[in-house]
Design a protein around this motif. Structure first.
Motif, mmCIF file in Angstrom:
data_model
loop_
_atom_site.group_PDB
_atom_site.id
_atom_site.type_symbol
_atom_site.label_atom_id
_atom_site.label_comp_id
_atom_site.label_asym_id
_atom_site.label_seq_id
_atom_site.Cartn_x
_atom_site.Cartn_y
_atom_site.Cartn_z
ATOM 1 N N VAL A 40 40.566 9.604 59.183
ATOM 2 C CA VAL A 40 41.291 10.706 59.832
ATOM 3 C C VAL A 40 41.723 11.716 58.775
ATOM 4 O O VAL A 40 41.576 12.933 58.943
ATOM 5 N N LYS A 41 42.237 11.207 57.664
ATOM 6 C CA LYS A 41 42.707 12.094 56.595
ATOM 7 C C LYS A 41 41.561 12.941 56.036
ATOM 8 O O LYS A 41 41.727 14.144 55.765
ATOM 9 N N ALA A 42 40.403 12.325 55.881
ATOM 10 C CA ALA A 42 39.252 13.082 55.369
ATOM 11 C C ALA A 42 38.914 14.247 56.293
ATOM 12 O O ALA A 42 38.643 15.360 55.828
ATOM 13 N N VAL A 43 38.959 14.009 57.591
ATOM 14 C CA VAL A 43 38.612 15.082 58.534
ATOM 15 C C VAL A 43 39.696 16.167 58.549
ATOM 16 O O VAL A 43 39.387 17.350 58.663
ATOM 17 N N ARG A 44 40.954 15.784 58.402
ATOM 18 C CA ARG A 44 42.027 16.776 58.422
ATOM 19 C C ARG A 44 42.147 17.551 57.097
ATOM 20 O O ARG A 44 42.688 18.656 57.084
#
Lengths: 371, 130
Positions: A40-44
């Motif tokens: 999730v962090k990578a996408v955000r």
């Protein structure tokens, strides 16, 4: 009885990346690689890469294809320019949602429509049924789901990464495509169809490739820095972005008006479900989909009762801890009198009552970027 | 591969006797449990003083995707919960047999530990689940 699930062209790639595979919509799909929070962090914050080849690729053409889609879809095909895409619903006569979809106008009489994995056969059957009833020989559907791959590259770095990897046929960069525009290009000589669309609340692209090129394109995008992301992260991301998931927020027994999707429904015109949907738009609905935010990290899950002064007023459709907002979020249907923003309700979390406040959707909106 | 110095349940909890004389023990979840759960975001654990019964539900653990019940490996009383865990539930992912312990417990009867699996038995049990 064991049921054999379908596999995408990236199945062995997922295994070699250490993905945990789960059955989803009739397919064996990666639910996570490095972990949902990291993904999730990578996408955000950067770029994430999803295999979404389990979703359908239906190519619809013929002299009646525009009239056909105008009839089948809640949004108009006739007003969509070639080169653009649109989100809409496929409804039954009662206005219930058979599926939600993005469709791309490829040419005057040619479209690409992407149904959900688990609904692809139902959508095909529904389309074939109506072609037989109303459109006869003027529409052809070519299901290329098994002959192509579908990937989503999403995140604030996705566009720059695509510019590094790909060129459009007209010589422009992928970043020249506006949101909901599509283009054809090449990635190191491999043909790639790209739409500036997604399901995460971030900027990015969805890419259709020929089956034999899918693994090459995936690996190239990974080498450029995209992190492989699974369906677990995808579900959290779409919930944070307030996007519905068929089978949760929408299904054949709910309407797009109840789900707050009226901006994707024509207020006038003839199409399947138009009667009930336009009546609901004029007269209102008894229940509405709302966003709920809860302090803490314990999340409501689908099916949990929503209460107002001890009385059940609805049910949760999706819920999760939101890593981006560091609080718990959920969506659910409540009686209209309980749907006002700021209203405080309770969710019964396995016997534990938890306060939940009706919150504006989407929960998360991406920050505006300087070009 | 699981540590030899403790006992295991089929529900993937462990109990480690810290001191036989005082019958104090630590309780946690196994590496297999945390791996199956994925990123852990929340523990609902019994408060200090709460009574535990062996193999009865003692709390819940939530990962991003799922909720699971936690079962007490022993009968006894909760002495304390891991003070780091509320703010950092990910410790149970990172170090399930160490810093990610859940409870310190006063055990009613050390003989109960004989009903649980050894590390070898537990690893064989987990091997059969795959």
């Amino acid at each position: 009885m064991t049921q054999t699930n379908l596999r995408t062209g990236l199945y062995s790639t997922h295994l070699s990346l250490g993905a945990r595979m789960v059955p989803f919509g009739g397919w064996d799909m990666p639910v996570q690689y490095s972990g949902i929070l990291a993904e999730v962090k990578a996408v955000r914050t950067a770029a994430g890469l999803f295999d979404v080849s389990h979703m359908g690729r239906l190519y619809i053409s013929g002299r009646d294809s525009t009239a056909f889609l105008d009839w089948m879809l809640t949004a108009a095909a006739s007003t969509l320019r070639a080169g653009r895409a649109r989100y809409c619903l496929i409804c039954n006569e009662r206005g219930g949602v058979i599926d939600d979809t993005i469709f791309y106008r490829l040419a005057e009489q040619e479209y690409l429509l992407i149904p959900n994995a688990g609904n692809c056969l139902a959508v095909l059957a529904w389309f074939e049924d109506w072609i037989g009833r109303k459109f006869r020989s003027g529409v052809a559907i070519d299901d290329r789901t098994m002959r192509t791959g579908l990937m989503a590259l999403q995140g604030p770095r996705a566009v720059r990464l695509m510019d590094q990897a790909c060129q459009l046929e007209d010589g422009h960069t992928p970043s020249s495509l506006r949101p909901f525009a599509w283009g054809r290009g090449t990635l190191q000589g491999k043909p790639v169809f790209m739409g500036r669309t997604g399901y995460t609340g971030e900027d990015g692209f969805e890419l259709v490739t020929d089956s034999q090129d899918t693994e090459f394109v995936w690996k190239t995008l990974m080498e450029l820095g995209a992190l492989p992301c699974g369906l677990g992260a995808r579900d959290v991301l779409r919930l944070e972005a307030g996007l519905p998931l068929h089978g949760h927020e929408i299904d054949p027994e709910t309407t797009p008006i109840e789900a707050g999707l009226e901006r994707f429904v024509r207020q006038e015109g003839e199409y399947l479900g138009a009667g009930p949907l336009q009546r609901q738009m004029r007269e209102g609905v008894a229940r509405k989909l709302v966003g709920l935010s809860l302090p803490g990290r314990s999340a409501p899950r689908a099916g949990y009762p929503i209460l107002d002064h001890g009385q059940e007023v609805g049910r949760i459709t999706s819920g999760s801890y939101s890593p981006t907002l560091d609080t718990s979020i959920a969506m659910g249907y409540v009686l209209v009198r309980c749907a006002a923003l700021g209203q405080v309700l309770e969710v019964d979390i396995r016997g534990r009552p938890a306060q939940a406040q009706v919150t504006q959707l989407p929960f998360y909106t991406r920050p505006k970027q300087g070009s | 591969m699981s540590p030899q110095d403790r006992k295991y349940t089929k529900e993937h909890e462990w109990v480690q006797l810290e001191d036989a004389a005082s019958r104090r023990a630590l309780v946690g979840i196994t590496h297999y449990a945390q791996d199956q759960l994925g990123d852990i975001v929340f523990f609902d654990l019994p408060k200090p003083g709460a009574a535990l019964k062996q193999l009865q539900k003692m709390g819940e653990v939530e990962s991003v995707k799922a909720v699971s019940d936690l079962f007490s490996p022993v009968t006894g009383q909760v002495v304390e919960t891991n003070p780091e865990l509320a703010a950092h539930p990910e410790l149970a992912n990172q170090d399930p047999f160490g810093a990610g312990w859940l409870l310190r417990v006063q055990i009613a009867s050390a003989a109960e530990l004989d009903k649980l699996m050894s590390a070898q038995e537990y690893d064989a049990f987990v091997g059969g689940l795959k």
